[in-house]
Design a protein around this motif. Structure first.
Motif, PDB file in Angstrom:
ATOM      1  N   SER A  31       0.760  -1.318  -0.137  1.00 53.58           N
ATOM      2  CA  SER A  31      -0.128   0.218   0.110  1.00 53.58           C
ATOM      3  C   SER A  31       0.795   1.170  -0.226  1.00 53.58           C
ATOM      4  CB  SER A  31      -0.987   0.025   1.186  1.00 53.58           C
ATOM      5  OG  SER A  31      -0.399   0.104   2.605  1.00 53.58           O
ATOM      6  N   SER A 197      -5.411   7.157  18.997  1.00 52.44           N
ATOM      7  CA  SER A 197      -5.695   6.126  17.658  1.00 52.44           C
ATOM      8  C   SER A 197      -5.614   4.521  18.035  1.00 52.44           C
ATOM      9  CB  SER A 197      -4.566   6.309  16.632  1.00 52.44           C
ATOM     10  OG  SER A 197      -3.176   6.292  17.169  1.00 52.44           O
ATOM     11  N   PHE A 290     -11.723   9.257  10.952  1.00 53.03           N
ATOM     12  CA  PHE A 290     -10.895   8.366  11.476  1.00 53.03           C
ATOM     13  C   PHE A 290     -11.514   7.382  12.709  1.00 53.03           C
ATOM     14  CE2 PHE A 290      -8.227  11.009   8.866  1.00 53.03           C
ATOM     15  CZ  PHE A 290      -7.254  10.019   8.835  1.00 53.03           C
ATOM     16  N   VAL A 293     -13.380   4.807  11.061  1.00 54.27           N
ATOM     17  CA  VAL A 293     -12.488   3.912  10.126  1.00 54.27           C
ATOM     18  C   VAL A 293     -11.720   2.911  11.084  1.00 54.27           C
ATOM     19  CG1 VAL A 293     -10.498   3.664   8.853  1.00 54.27           C
ATOM     20  CG2 VAL A 293     -12.217   5.388   8.186  1.00 54.27           C
ATOM     21  N   ILE A 310      -3.045  -2.825   8.780  1.00 58.65           N
ATOM     22  CA  ILE A 310      -3.985  -1.802   8.364  1.00 58.65           C
ATOM     23  C   ILE A 310      -3.636  -0.621   8.862  1.00 58.65           C
ATOM     24  CG2 ILE A 310      -6.037  -0.910   7.575  1.00 58.65           C
ATOM     25  CD1 ILE A 310      -6.978  -3.937   7.317  1.00 58.65           C
ATOM     26  N   LEU A 314      -2.782   3.420   7.283  1.00 57.59           N
ATOM     27  CA  LEU A 314      -4.242   4.394   7.681  1.00 57.59           C
ATOM     28  C   LEU A 314      -3.404   5.591   8.383  1.00 57.59           C
ATOM     29  CD1 LEU A 314      -6.971   4.954   7.764  1.00 57.59           C
ATOM     30  CD2 LEU A 314      -7.305   3.948  10.049  1.00 57.59           C
ATOM     31  N   ALA A 317      -1.661   8.242   5.929  1.00 54.82           N
ATOM     32  CA  ALA A 317      -2.294   9.117   4.995  1.00 54.82           C
ATOM     33  C   ALA A 317      -2.561  10.410   5.842  1.00 54.82           C
ATOM     34  CB  ALA A 317      -4.030   8.169   4.768  1.00 54.82           C
ATOM     35  N   LEU A 345      -9.607  10.627   3.515  1.00 54.75           N
ATOM     36  CA  LEU A 345      -8.534  10.356   4.492  1.00 54.75           C
ATOM     37  C   LEU A 345      -7.508  11.308   4.531  1.00 54.75           C
ATOM     38  CD1 LEU A 345      -7.854   6.408   4.016  1.00 54.75           C
ATOM     39  CD2 LEU A 345      -9.289   7.657   6.052  1.00 54.75           C
TER      40      LEU A 345
END
Length: 412
Positions: A31, A197, A290, A293, A310, A314, A317, A345
């Motif tokens: 990615s 996060s 966020f 997500v 992932i 993320l 971004a 994002l």
């Protein structure tokens, strides 16, 4: 010893092959390079369009009016530079304020003793310098033709002062002082995401890893559970931001001298209501997006280790827009800046940067804010759905399509 080394090789081989065979590993590994390739392509396309635009503007002239109390600016020279004589200074300034004139230069009777006043329409903090540059260039060009004039000799020596003002919507622009307050929302966004996060990601993973989701869902509706978790995250984020900012504020207010902190002149800050409101809404919208997500990822993945594959891309971004920082502040209409402004994002960071530097229009701000809240709400609904139908998927990654098929079967 040989037996232990054999076992070590077996463990290394097993763990290596098991990790690289996972789909999540391939997604996480590829990615970032794919994003970088797309980023470089967009930057190249944007730079090409910027160069073409710059080439097209090379021969364009700044249209301005001027008054010359000293009479040292040759009219023909000013006209060749795109200027015209203003009969009334007040009228010329009013034209700049209402946007009907690009700029107005007021040359005093003695430029060596009085500053040259430069007024222009606000076209961005980094573009506003062109007005003073043109006014100075015109004065220097006049000085070249009259080197025996002591006033113009001062211009050649660089001792003439220039005072610049720019206007937007009829009001005086704040310059750098108007940039700092809206940019504080970007700082708060990064602080909140860095601090929260992992908690967002683990908010739905904890129950799955502890195998207690079935018990919880017998007494709680999934919507109530997820909504409660999200609201609690907002509350925790607010507390952490206050805890983060309190010692900084206390140190500056009460211990500035002992800590040798620089003395900041807060009177230079300009608090414009609209950029502050837009910044606050972008902060809330980005946080909502966020959060949704990360909560959804937690509902899909069986363990925190799986979710980490992932989580990294993320979070990356959030920082990608800074690769195009120069374009964001100098050419906000370029392709890559427009893509980053509306891609969910990257939208919060890009839009907050543009809002701080005054290049985000009201229409663009409305679209981005609506997009963040709508997409965030939809993803939160998806997270509720995934948690409801995938709460007992402990050993493997949840299939999103499978949960919708399960819902259809349950509704029959």
């Amino acid at each position: 010893m040989a037996f232990s080394q054999h076992n070590l090789g077996t463990v290394i081989g097993f763990e290596f092959m098991r990790t690289i065979k996972k789909k999540g590993f391939a997604i996480a590994t590829l990615s970032i390079p794919i994003l970088m390739v797309v980023l470089f392509v967009l930057i190249y396309a944007s730079n090409s369009s910027t160069e073409a635009s710059a080439d097209a503007q090379k021969n364009s002239e700044l249209s301005f009016s001027y008054t010359d109390a000293s009479g040292i600016i040759p009219p023909g020279m000013a006209q060749a530079a795109g200027g015209k004589t203003a009969s009334d200074p007040e009228t010329a300034l009013a034209a700049v304020k209402d946007g009907s004139s690009e700029a107005y230069f007021a040359y005093p009777a003695d430029p060596s003793a009085e500053p040259v006043k430069v007024y222009g329409t606000d076209v961005g903090m980094f573009e506003n310098g062109k007005y003073e540059a043109v006014a100075k260039q015109l004065l220097n060009a006049a000085a070249q033709t009259q080197v025996d004039n002591p006033q113009l000799t001062a211009a050649l020596a660089g001792t003439v002062n220039f005072e610049s003002e720019t206007y937007r919507d009829g009001k005086l622009s704040g310059g750098v002082g108007s940039v700092i307050p809206p940019m504080l929302f970007l700082v708060l966004f990064y602080v909140a995401m860095i601090l929260l996060s992992n908690q967002m990601l683990n908010s739905t993973l904890e129950e799955k890893e502890n195998r207690v989701t079935e018990m919880i869902l017998t007494t709680l509706n999934p919507t109530t559970l997820i909504t409660g978790k999200v609201i609690s995250l907002f509350a925790v984020g607010l507390v952490q931001m206050l805890v983060f900012l309190t010692p900084i504020a206390a140190g500056y207010l009460f211990f500035r001298d002992s800590l040798a902190l620089p003395d900041m002149d807060l009177s230079t800050l300009v608090f414009e209501p609209m950029p502050l409101i837009i910044g606050a809404l972008l902060l809330l919208g980005g946080f909502t997006l966020f959060t949704g997500v990360l909560v959804a990822i937690g509902a899909i993945m069986p363990t925190a280790k799986e979710a980490g594959t992932i989580f990294g891309p993320l979070m990356a971004a959030m920082f990608i827009p800074f690769y195009t920082f120069s374009l964001i502040i100098s050419d906000p209409k370029s392709l890559i800046v427009q893509v980053f402004t509306y891609f969910p994002l990257t939208a919060p960071v890009t839009a907050m940067l543009r809002n701080g530097f005054g290049t985000l229009s009201g229409v663009e701000a409305t679209i981005v804010i609506a997009e963040l809240f709508i997409v965030g709400a939809l993803i939160l609904r998806l997270a509720v759905h995934l948690f409801r139908y995938g709460s007992i998927e402990y050993g493997k990654k949840l299939s999103i399509a499978g949960t919708f098929r399960r819902k259809e079967l349950a509704s029959r």
